[in-house]
Enzyme design. Structure first.
Site, short mmCIF file in Angstrom:
data_model
loop_
_atom_site.label_atom_id
_atom_site.label_comp_id
_atom_site.label_asym_id
_atom_site.label_seq_id
_atom_site.Cartn_x
_atom_site.Cartn_y
_atom_site.Cartn_z
N GLU A 1 0.85 -1.19 0.00
CA GLU A 1 0.00 0.00 0.00
C GLU A 1 0.90 1.25 0.00
O GLU A 1 1.86 1.34 0.77
CB GLU A 1 -0.93 -0.03 1.24
CG GLU A 1 -1.61 1.28 1.58
CD GLU A 1 -2.45 1.86 0.45
OE1 GLU A 1 -3.21 1.14 -0.20
OE2 GLU A 1 -2.34 3.10 0.21
N ARG B 1 -17.50 3.69 5.39
CA ARG B 1 -16.34 3.14 4.67
C ARG B 1 -15.16 2.85 5.59
O ARG B 1 -14.54 1.80 5.50
CB ARG B 1 -15.86 4.16 3.63
CG ARG B 1 -16.65 4.17 2.39
CD ARG B 1 -16.27 5.38 1.55
NE ARG B 1 -17.08 5.39 0.37
CZ ARG B 1 -16.73 4.84 -0.79
NH1 ARG B 1 -15.57 4.25 -0.92
NH2 ARG B 1 -17.54 4.87 -1.82
N ARG C 1 -20.91 15.96 -0.72
CA ARG C 1 -21.10 14.86 0.23
C ARG C 1 -21.06 15.38 1.66
O ARG C 1 -20.32 16.31 1.97
CB ARG C 1 -20.00 13.80 0.09
CG ARG C 1 -20.02 13.08 -1.23
CD ARG C 1 -18.86 12.11 -1.34
NE ARG C 1 -19.24 10.76 -0.97
CZ ARG C 1 -18.44 9.71 -1.11
NH1 ARG C 1 -17.20 9.88 -1.52
NH2 ARG C 1 -18.85 8.51 -0.80
C1 FAD Z 1 -19.26 9.63 -4.49
C2 FAD Z 1 -19.02 8.15 -4.58
C3 FAD Z 1 -19.93 7.26 -4.03
C4 FAD Z 1 -19.74 5.88 -4.17
N1 FAD Z 1 -20.65 5.05 -3.62
C5 FAD Z 1 -20.51 3.71 -3.79
C6 FAD Z 1 -21.47 2.81 -3.22
O1 FAD Z 1 -22.42 3.22 -2.57
N2 FAD Z 1 -21.29 1.48 -3.44
C7 FAD Z 1 -20.22 0.98 -4.14
O2 FAD Z 1 -20.12 -0.26 -4.30
N3 FAD Z 1 -19.30 1.81 -4.65
C8 FAD Z 1 -19.41 3.15 -4.49
N4 FAD Z 1 -18.48 4.00 -5.00
C9 FAD Z 1 -17.31 3.42 -5.71
C10 FAD Z 1 -16.29 2.90 -4.72
O3 FAD Z 1 -15.91 3.94 -3.86
C11 FAD Z 1 -15.06 2.37 -5.44
O4 FAD Z 1 -15.45 1.51 -6.50
C12 FAD Z 1 -14.16 1.57 -4.50
O5 FAD Z 1 -13.86 2.28 -3.33
C13 FAD Z 1 -12.87 1.19 -5.23
O6 FAD Z 1 -12.09 0.37 -4.39
P1 FAD Z 1 -10.65 -0.12 -4.85
O7 FAD Z 1 -10.14 -0.93 -3.71
O8 FAD Z 1 -10.73 -0.74 -6.20
O9 FAD Z 1 -9.79 1.20 -5.06
P2 FAD Z 1 -9.40 2.36 -4.02
O10 FAD Z 1 -10.39 2.47 -2.93
O11 FAD Z 1 -9.13 3.56 -4.84
O12 FAD Z 1 -8.05 1.83 -3.36
C14 FAD Z 1 -6.83 1.88 -4.05
C15 FAD Z 1 -5.72 1.74 -3.03
O13 FAD Z 1 -4.48 1.58 -3.72
C16 FAD Z 1 -3.51 2.48 -3.18
N5 FAD Z 1 -2.61 2.80 -4.27
C17 FAD Z 1 -2.83 3.62 -5.33
N6 FAD Z 1 -1.77 3.64 -6.16
C18 FAD Z 1 -0.85 2.79 -5.61
C19 FAD Z 1 0.44 2.39 -6.02
N7 FAD Z 1 1.00 2.82 -7.14
N8 FAD Z 1 1.13 1.51 -5.22
C20 FAD Z 1 0.58 1.04 -4.06
N9 FAD Z 1 -0.67 1.41 -3.64
C21 FAD Z 1 -1.37 2.27 -4.40
C22 FAD Z 1 -4.32 3.66 -2.67
O14 FAD Z 1 -3.62 4.38 -1.67
C23 FAD Z 1 -5.57 2.97 -2.13
O15 FAD Z 1 -5.42 2.55 -0.80
C24 FAD Z 1 -18.62 5.39 -4.86
C25 FAD Z 1 -17.68 6.27 -5.39
C26 FAD Z 1 -17.87 7.64 -5.25
C27 FAD Z 1 -16.85 8.58 -5.84
#
Ligand code: FAD
Length: 419
Positions: A34, A107, A188
């Protein structure tokens, strides 16, 4: 045993959920990298459809989730959202998800609950991946601190601004995919539900609007509310869209998330009715989010590197499905990588099967999420409210009723694992 070294880049919901499942399998050696100094999520709500709740159960994290999740209270327990006209809160209809209704969580609480279950030594912080190479049969990950890590398989869960995505797309001889601004921004905030109850009572607004998740619809704007923290807080997201540009651009260098003035938010909804006005007046310090998504990618996998979650299919939040799709990715990959037959030289095929099965569905969820925003904002169904309500009543069924086990059966059949 010769263990398969699986490295996960990114510790958001998708990456941590995957790590938690994979680290239970003795034939896997799991590391999660991370970029930040610790796991962290924003202080906002996230809701999960029935499909995502099943994926959560299947990933073995159903119990901690159930402890912190909110559900629509009886007798409305099956209601996902009620749909209302923003101008006067007039009832248009409801979307019903039997047995699940609206399942939502704070979250940060969710990520904390997951992260607290990760065994010591799996997660490494301050590790920002900057590039990936695949010499024969191995993957090298290079980090911003100058260090390097070698493993057999990389799963990139590094979010919408993914670094690893470029490596995958280059490997597939495809152009890089930059996030695209949607033209929609979201205000938000979270409100103490007792405070909102008192404000509604004083203004003569029906308190039912607090008890049941609501979606208020209007031209080029909509607002959603649902409870989190066992109903103590109401999560509010107020969307405003500018559809004047076919390809809207977010100004380069401007942050996607920033603090904003309550007056701007109130101004954007000045014509809307009391239920909305009082709601937004209870958010003194909103944040403003510029909503971006990705175009549908031509592939999620190159060699021994796969993309999951927002790195693969970031989408607009209009079906509350983005994190849920990341959990479906994690569920399928965990079932396949967690099967000891993966050791028979099949890691690469497993990733290809994951791509073939997950990508069409995730792309459809991306597409329909965009369309859902247009529907909520009177840009579909000719703005006919009766037609909109009828459409909304059934629109999400395909998404929620998806059979994850049928996906796994199809994967097994392709891999010849059903024999
Ligand atoms: C306003 C809003 C409301 C939403 N509501 C919903 C909802 O109600 N229900 C739902 O299912 N989804 C919802 N979503 C979508 C949801 O938030 C995302 O799809 C989800 O959080 C993505 O998770 P992830 O783990 O794929 O990525 P992320 O949460 O973006 O996590 C990525 C992680 O990787 C790390 N990282 C980044 N680059 C690197 C790197 N190069 N090397 C190492 N680590 C790195 C970051 O620090 C982070 O910890 C919403 C989104 C928004 C904007």
């Amino acid at each position: 045993m010769n263990r398969l070294r699986v490295s996960i880049i990114g510790g958001g919901i998708a990456g941590v959920a995957l790590a938690l499942d994979l680290c239970r399998h003795a034939h896997l050696q799991v590391q999660l990298f991370e970029a930040a100094a610790a796991f962290g999520e924003v202080g906002a709500g996230v809701s999960f459809g029935a499909n995502a709740v099943r994926a959560i159960d299947g990933l073995g994290i159903g119990a901690p989730y159930a402890q912190i999740a909110d559900r629509t209270p009886a007798p409305w327990q099956d209601v996902w959202f009620e749909w209302r006209r923003g101008l006067d809160a007039g009832y248009l209809g409801a979307s019903v998800a039997p047995g699940v209704g609206q399942s939502s969580v704070h979250r940060a609480d969710f990520l904390d609950a997951l992260a607290s279950q990760l065994p010591e030594g799996i997660a490494r912080f301050g590790k920002r991946a900057v590039s990936v190479e695949q010499p024969a049969g191995q993957v090298h990950v290079h980090f911003a601190d100058g260090s390097q890590h070698t493993c057999d398989v990389v799963i990139a869960a590094d979010g919408i601004k993914s670094t690893v995505r470029d490596h995958v797309l280059r490997g597939l001889a495809q152009p890089e995919a930059a996030p695209r601004y949607s033209g929609t921004c979201a205000y938000r905030g979270m409100i103490d539900s007792e405070l909102l109850r008192a404000a509604y009572r004083e203004a003569g607004v029906d308190e039912h609007l607090i008890n049941v998740p609501q979606m208020y619809l209007g031209l080029d704007a909509h607002i959603l509310t649902f409870p989190v923290k066992q109903g103590r807080l109401i999560n509010v997201v107020a969307f405003v869209s500018d559809r004047s540009q076919p390809e809207p651009q977010w100004p380069a260098g401007q942050p996607w998330v920033k603090a904003t003035a309550q007056a701007d938010m109130l101004h954007a909804f000045a014509q809307w009715g009391d239920a909305v006005r009082v709601l937004l007046q209870c958010i003194p310090s909103p944040t403003l989010w510029a909503l971006h998504d990705l175009a549908e990618l031509p592939g999620y996998v190159h060699g021994r590197v796969a993309l999951i979650g927002d790195a693969a299919h970031a989408m607009l939040p209009h079906q509350g499905a983005g994190a849920g799709q990341g959990l479906e990715d994690a569920w399928l990959l965990a079932r396949l990588l967690g099967d000891v037959r993966v050791l028979e030289g099949q890691a690469q095929q497993v990733l290809e099967v994951y791509d073939a099965i997950r990508r069409p569905r995730a792309c459809k969820v991306q597409r329909t999420s965009r369309e859902a925003g247009e529907l909520y904002e009177y840009r579909r169904c000719g703005g006919d409210e009766a037609l909109m309500a009828a459409t909304l009543a059934e629109r999400f069924d395909w998404l929620w009723h998806h059979d994850l086990h049928a996906d796994l059966d199809a994967a097994h059949a392709t891999l010849g694992w059903d024999l």
